[in-house]
Every structure is written in C-alpha cells, then in structure tokens.
Design an enzyme around this catalytic site. Structure first.
Site, short mmCIF file in Angstrom:
data_model
loop_
_atom_site.label_atom_id
_atom_site.label_comp_id
_atom_site.label_asym_id
_atom_site.label_seq_id
_atom_site.Cartn_x
_atom_site.Cartn_y
_atom_site.Cartn_z
N CYS A 69 0.92 -0.93 -0.05
CA CYS A 69 -0.34 0.14 -0.60
C CYS A 69 1.00 1.48 -0.01
O CYS A 69 0.73 2.62 -1.11
CB CYS A 69 -0.78 -0.30 1.22
SG CYS A 69 -0.29 -0.26 2.23
N HIS A 111 -2.74 6.20 3.82
CA HIS A 111 -1.85 6.84 4.97
C HIS A 111 -1.22 7.95 4.02
O HIS A 111 -1.34 8.25 2.85
CB HIS A 111 -1.15 5.44 4.07
CG HIS A 111 -1.23 4.09 4.75
ND1 HIS A 111 -1.74 3.82 5.53
CD2 HIS A 111 -0.41 3.18 4.60
CE1 HIS A 111 -1.85 2.37 5.92
NE2 HIS A 111 -0.80 2.31 4.85
#
EC number: 1.2.1.11
Lengths: 338, 338
Positions: free
Chosen positions: A131, A243
């Site tokens: 990710c 994130h």
C-alpha cells in the site's frame, strides 16, 4: 460490439481488502459474468450482496478455479503460496495482494499508472505492491521520467486499517476506554495506538528495518529501477483510513517546482492539492474513500542542489490495495493479456 | 557553604509552559528566594501553589522586574518583544521561550547539552529554541562532534500540547463528539485533528515552508553550524504530549552503528531505547512526563555512503520548552554568568 465478460473469483472475500474489491468491481461496472467468493471452511455459505444479487461464499480449494478467468487473492501470504499455483494451473490469472510473490523476478509487480508494460510478461500471476509503495510510486514515476530520481527519503504516517478490521476495532475500543476512564488495553499492536505513534509496521529484521520499510525500498527499485536509492521509516498513527507520506526526493536534473507541479497535475491518478496559504493540502480524513493519490506541500528542498519535499496521501484500502488490483485486471483486459 | 538563591519571575504563568516551568523549578529544588508570577491584567490575583506556598499573580509591566534576577518569558512573541528589553533594563536576565529573539545574531540560542558555551556571550537575554529543534539537536550534537554532519532530513509527528491548552481541549472534545456521534467541530486547527494528520504547524511562508519547518532549519544552523544542511516537514498528529521525529542524517565520516549507539548512550540528556526485536523503541505516551530525549530505531541508511536513520521522541513541554529553559538558568548559575 459485444463486450466480453469474465468469471471472477475473490479469495479472502471477508477481509477488508476482499470486501473492498467486491464493492469496487460493482462501482466500476467491471464486466463480470460470474463472481465467486472463495473463503475458509468457516465462512462457507456466508452471504454477500453484489449488485442486488446474493452470492454464497464457497471454499477456496483445488478445483474451485476451473471456470475462473481472474482470481483476486487477498487472504495473506500462506494462502497465496499454497493456492495461487493451483489457481494458475486450473486456468485462472491471479492478481495477488500478498507480499509472497512480489520480489520474484519472474513475477510482474504492477501499478497501472507506473509500469503497465510489465504486465506483458506475466506468466499467470501479477503481484499488487504494498500500500505505501503504490501511492508513493504514482507520484514518483512522472518525476523520474522527467528529472531522473537519484534518492528518496520517506517517512510514513499509516492508518490502522492497513492492519485489518481488528485494528480498527482496537482503536475504537481504546477511544471508548479513554472516554469511560477505563484502563486502555491493546492486543493488535504492542502498545496503545490511540494518542500515540508507533515506528513499527510489520515485523523487524536483523538489520533494524521493518519488513514494511524494506517493501518500500525493494518494491520501488523493482518497479522504477534498481539504481534508485531509497530509505524509509514507517510509522503507525491513530488514523482509520488513508496513509500519508513525507517524501524527500533528489533528482539528477534540476527541477522547476512550477513545472513539476504541472507535470503531476497532468499525470494519471494524481490530484495536486497545494495552496498552503488557503490551508489546502491533502489530509487523511479527506482522502479516505477517494480513488486518487493526492499530493501537496510541494516545495524545493534547499539542503541539496536538486531536491523537493512532498506530502502524499491516499486511501490505503482503495489505491493502496483493492483499487490497484482491479485496475490491474482492467489493464490486462485493455492490453488483451488475459 | 551558603548557596546563593535567586529572585525568579515567570511571565505568562498561566500558559502550559509557564505552569510547567513553575512545577519544574519546584521539582528540581531550584534555589529560589522569591518567585513572582507575572501575567495579564485579567489573571491578576490568581493563586498558584508553589512548594506549599500560595503565590498571587501580579501584572507583567514596567517596574515589575526591579528585584528579579532571572525572568522566564513564556507569553508569546509580542510580550517578549515589548517587555523583555524592559526586564533586562531593570536588571533581570531573560530566558525567552518565544521565537522573537532566536535568530538575532547577538542573542545566544542554547540547548545546555549542546552549546552551553554560547551562554558566555549573553547580553541579558538567552533564547530557548523551538521544541522540535531542541530534541533533535540533543541527539545530533554527539553525532556531529564525532562524524561531522553534512545533511539532515527530518519529518515530525508533533503533539497538540505544542499549540497550547485549547488544542488539548479541542482534541478531547473531538473524541467526545466522535463517541456521541455528533458532528466533529474544530476551531484551533483548520481541520479535525482526531484520526488525522496535518502537515501544517505554525503559519505558511511564501516559499511553501511553514515557520515551524524554518525554525528547525535555521535554529539548527545557528546552534550546530551554518554549513549543516537541513530540510524539514512538520506534521501535527493526534497525540497529547511528546513530539516524535523521523531523522535521516548524512555524515562526513563513516559511522559504525554500534559505536554511534554507544556514543549516544553516554551522551548527557539522551536515553537510547533500541531493541526493536523486543518492541523497544521510544513512543510518545511513554516519553511524556520524562526529562530525557529518547532515541531508537538507529540503523544504517543504505541509500547513501554515510547515513543513519533514527526515531527521536521527547516531551515537548519539558525538554522541548520548560525544562530546557530551567536548565539554561542552572547552567548560567554553574558558569557564574548571572
């Protein structure tokens, strides 16, 4: 023209990424003939609604992939290791979300905006990167193409949903304990994550780096080129989804920050949010649920000759996992590689 | 031997740093003859307990410093600008927590473990550096002395208490709104801080940098040497107390990581917490309330020849502000500079 449609399987349909793949396939009207949800014995028969149809979860095992065109694997390294080769043998193309095959030189590791051409040499399995790597590379690629990247120093601010649903539950229950003045307990992370920051994602290696940090380093080199130097510090913070990354980049050629911003603005998959004077910069709560990779705080780094600092935010479950996997499938179809 | 004792004033005694200075003076048994608390008209007469005595807040104004030996200023830039020269004229030595005088070449900017010798040329005022600068420099100094620092890339994870009590209240009220499923409101920060990360501390300059980032850059150069290159990204996260920093350092001489760790371990003011395999690394909730600067995750940066990555955490109100100010006073006394 009759569009072809495909038989799709999702291995690990009850996890956060599996559920997200199901919903993204529906959202994007992916051309599906049949959708198979393949889970554990325990989840056998569980119902999932897909475009107003009810689908019953079957067991992921040998034989289940005979009628499958594309199988999304999102059930962890062990399941990918054992079952992906079987799925390939039975004729499915596997898009694997685990880290099991990512660094195998025979396996393409693909972010569709970055290296779609690597799909051309697939041998039945395509790996979906980590990710935090994906969102960084979507932004680094156009910079690399134009200016040539020498070195990247990245520090991350990662959401708990990257760990899975139990981490979301843990953060929520810590909030409740805090409000009720109960002792705050933890089991998913080694320490309380609420009101804290843990420089610890995935397990530690003997070098002192975490696996997460090495994924960012190694996957970047595999995808962008092994002469690019990368160092990373990955940190978990009390955010549910999306994130963030503080990324420092040194390039070979001099950069003009306005030109760089224009290049990023016109690059596929990126939205520039960068009017700091008006408090416009990407933040996790606003990027959660979105498909783009957002970048802001783009500014010259005066500490070296050709440097730039940036702040990159993306939904770790969407572009960081499920969406990228679905985009890999779409690109395979576009390039006639199924 | 009779120890000398001093008349101390705290300007801004009701703020977070002012209160912390009062409690640290008591904790450390600072040799005080008389403690004056000097606040606004509004706070006149407010009571504060100091070592079981009750002290009534007076008004900070001309004439109030005539009997004062050391005046701690922690009421913001405007008060420091207007009142510090008066305090000096009336005979007090000023230790100033604001950023007003820090970059003045005639004013020493001091972290006692780092550059105590700069106290020798004070002319009545010593500036206390920015919180995120202080904790970084305590760790950088021994590295610089041994290996010579070329460049620093830092990304911060900063606590809301750096903004003041109203930011602590805002984070708490956002937690309550979240639990009660009310709409989460904000007024201190431009966005919700709960479950978020804001790459925005202090105001933005035309260059795209924040003042906080420039403080880290400029103050590091002033204290450690202007040939040191620094770039910074400063980020607010939902933590109450203790700032964390991901710090990448490039040195002139090659480093041995074991030697470096030993050097840091024996350096004043530092505690190394670095057994990642046992989940031992500094984290904000454990460093809050402590006096040391904590460092962990010390590891070679393989992306350059002489590089190291570190994770540095310290209590932003103690070592980052009040404790450092009190240590400046102690060092002035030690060096007979009052």
């Amino acid at each position: 023209m009759l569009l072809k449609s495909y038989n799709i399987a999702i291995v690990g349909p009850m996890g956060m990424v599996g559920r997200k793949i199901t919903s993204i396939l529906a959202e994007r009207d992916f051309p599906i003939n049949k959708l198979k949800l393949l889970g554990t014995e325990k989840n056998k028969g569980k119902k999932v609604t897909f475009k107003e149809r009810t689908i019953y979860t079957e067991v992921a095992k040998k034989g289940a992939f005979k009628d499958v065109d594309i199988a999304f694997f999102c059930a962890g390294n062990e399941v990918s290791k054992d079952l992906a080769p079987i799925a390939i043998e039975e004729g499915a193309l596997v898009i694997d979300n685990s880290s099991r095959w990512r660094m195998d030189p025979k396996i393409p590791l693909v972010v569709p905006e970055v290296n779609p051409e690597d799909l051309d040499w697939h041998q039945g399995l395509v790996a979906n990167p980590n990710c935090s790597t994906i969102q960084m590379l979507v932004v680094l690629k156009p910079i690399h193409r134009r200016y040539g990247i020498k070195r990247v120093v990245v520090s991350t601010y990662q959401a708990v949903s990257g760990t899975g649903k139990r981490a979301i539950d843990e953060l929520n229950s810590q909030v409740e304990d805090y409000i009720s003045k109960n002792r705050i307990t933890n089991s998913v992370y080694p320490y309380q994550i609420l009101f804290n920051a843990l420089p610890h994602i995935d397990s530690f290696l003997d070098t002192g780096y975490t696996k997460e940090e090495m994924k960012m380093i190694d996957e970047t080199k595999k995808i962008l080129g092994k002469d690019i130097q990368v160092t990373a510090t990955t940190v978990r913070i009390p955010v549910f989804t999306a994130h963030a990354e503080s990324v420092n980049v040194e390039t070979k050629l001099p950069m003009d920050i306005d030109d760089l911003t224009t290049i990023l603005n016109y690059s596929k998959g990126i939205k520039v949010l960068d009017y700091p004077g008006k408090n416009i910069y990407p933040i996790p709560i606003n990027c959660a649920g979105k498909d783009h990779v957002f970048v802001g705080r783009i500014r010259k780094d005066y500490s070296i000759e050709n440097g730039v600092n940036m702040w990159i935010v993306a939904d770790n479950l969407r572009k960081g996992a499920a969406l990228n996997a679905v985009q890999i499938a779409e690109t395979l179809i576009d390039r006639d590689l199924l």
